[in-house]
Design an enzyme around this catalytic site. Structure first.
Site, short mmCIF file in Angstrom:
data_model
loop_
_atom_site.label_atom_id
_atom_site.label_comp_id
_atom_site.label_asym_id
_atom_site.label_seq_id
_atom_site.Cartn_x
_atom_site.Cartn_y
_atom_site.Cartn_z
N LYS B 43 0.95 -1.11 -0.05
CA LYS B 43 -0.04 -0.06 0.06
C LYS B 43 0.97 1.32 0.00
O LYS B 43 0.20 2.32 -0.34
CB LYS B 43 -1.06 -0.03 1.27
CG LYS B 43 -2.18 -1.11 0.95
CD LYS B 43 -2.99 -0.89 0.01
CE LYS B 43 -4.09 -2.02 0.10
NZ LYS B 43 -4.97 -1.79 -1.06
N SER B 257 -3.71 -12.69 3.85
CA SER B 257 -4.40 -12.62 2.49
C SER B 257 -3.33 -12.97 1.31
O SER B 257 -3.72 -13.33 0.44
CB SER B 257 -4.67 -10.98 2.24
OG SER B 257 -3.45 -10.26 2.12
#
Lengths: 92, 316
Positions: B43, B257
């Site tokens: 991110k 994830s």
């Protein structure tokens, strides 16, 4: 030819509460027809005519069958099929 | 490698082959280690890019407050950049996210507003949109709909992968904001029309779905189904199993994830093997496992126990 089918909570009324059942068929359409013979009413909740119902997602070995051949997707022995309600919009 | 500032060190991450998890010598799986970014997740790329584009457009000016719905990583990246650039940062985050993520946000000076667990990220998005309406002077970069999120990956992640592995056949990543898949997918398609773009979507237990309101369907504005070749739905049990395999067999300590992405990568790799094709499958390690240690999935004695500990928790 045995295929494991994982049933979501909302469809377990047709499977006596079982989370997974076994079925057979060369395609998904045949598999759902086979399930119908033992779990009356389930087929109409998954399939609408020649396609999957709009708010139902079906996965073959975790892969979304809408990106494969839909209900005509071919199956092989040992495959795993997961049926899920299209929660959160299903994003499709 | 030498950089003039910490923010300049975003990107240019390693791409490593996974010899043990690859199914054969001709069907290879590669991991792009995005945990090597300054705050430890992929991110950093969209966060920095969204801020810099907003600065260029004049939407973001010194002293501004940035508002963002986030399950953690984007907030951490934005908070770090905001601290260095002098902005105030407010994050809206579901209340059932891990303590580590809250501590990290607080550490970089972000203020956290908790949204109800029910509905997960969807609810965080709704709460953030309400706050944005109440505070028109706050700047919501809005990762779910900001083209600069996908733009970051189009400009950096995609070109890095293609330069390192021109023979790439499949790209696999998690489906959250969809920014990674849209940006990398578009870039790769332009250069390799036959490349397959594969999404790994988290599938939670009935326990988590039970909390959801089915009417709350939310499709990120960035999402364009035509970019994808296929989608995998990965359950918590498979995500945890793959996360532990990645650690035990390849020594890579990744978040849960990432396990879901690896599961989809192994899925497409096995299909290629079965079809007698060679393949170079790239998947993303979105972040390291540090922020999820408290879930117990890494330290549980068995994978069965690890799966049990994750019941009812959001992991993507």
């Amino acid at each position: 030819m045995a295929i494991e089918v994982r049933i979501p909570t909302i469809l377990r009324q047709y499977t006596d509460g079982q989370k997974a059942v076994e079925g057979s068929g060369d395609t998904l359409a045949e598999l759902f027809a086979d399930l119908e013979t033992r779990h009356s009413g389930i087929q109409a909740r998954i399939v609408d005519g020649a396609q999957l119902r709009r708010f139902v997602n079906v996965y073959l070995n975790d892969e979304d069958v809408r990106f494969l051949d839909g209900i005509d997707t071919k199956l092989s022995d040992g495959d795993s099929v997961t049926i899920l309600p299209a929660v959160a919009g299903g994003m499709a | 490698m030498r950089y003039d500032s910490p923010l300049a060190a975003v990107g240019n991450t390693p791409l490593v082959r996974l010899p043990r998890l690859s199914p054969s010598a001709d069907v290879r799986i590669w991991a792009k280690l995005e945990d090597r970014n300054p705050t430890g997740s992929i991110k950093d790329r969209p966060a920095l890019y969204m801020i810099e584009q907003a600065e260029k457009d004049g939407r973001l000016t010194p002293g501004c407050t940035i508002l963002e719905p986030t399950s953690g990583n984007t907030g951490i990246s934005l908070a770090m950049a905001a601290r260095l650039k002098g902005y105030r940062m407010v994050c809206v985050m579901p209340e059932n996210t891990s303590q580590e993520r809250r501590d990290l946000l607080a550490m970089w000076g972000a203020e956290i507003i908790s949204s109800p667990a029910a509905g997960g990220s969807n609810t965080a998005v709704r709460v953030a949109k309400e706050l944005s309406a109440e505070h028109p002077d706050w700047v919501m970069l809005y990762q779910y709909g900001n083209p600069d999120n996908a733009g970051a990956h189009y400009a950096t992640t995609g070109p890095e992968i293609l330069a390192d592995l021109p023979s790439i056949t499949h790209f696999v990543a998690g489906l959250g904001t969809t920014g990674t898949l849209m940006g990398v997918g578009r870039y790769l398609r332009e250069h390799k029309p036959d490349v397959k773009i594969v999404a790994a979507e988290p599938r939670y237990d009935d326990l988590v779905y039970g909390l959801r309101n089915l009417d709350e369907g939310f499709v990120p504005e960035l999402y364009d189904a035509s970019v994808l070749t296929t989608r995998f739905s990965v359950g918590s049990a498979d995500a945890v199993t793959r996360t532990r395999e990645l650690l035990q067999q390849e020594g890579i300590f990744a978040g849960v994830s990432t396990g879901a992405s690896l599961h989809a990568a192994i899925g497409v790799a096995r299909k290629a093997l079965k079809a007698g094709e060679s393949a170079d499958v790239v998947f993303l390690v979105a972040d390291g496992g540090w922020k999820y240690l408290s879930t117990g999935v890494y330290t549980a004695a068995t994978t069965e126990e690890a799966i049990e500990t994750l019941q009812g928790q959001l992991w993507a």
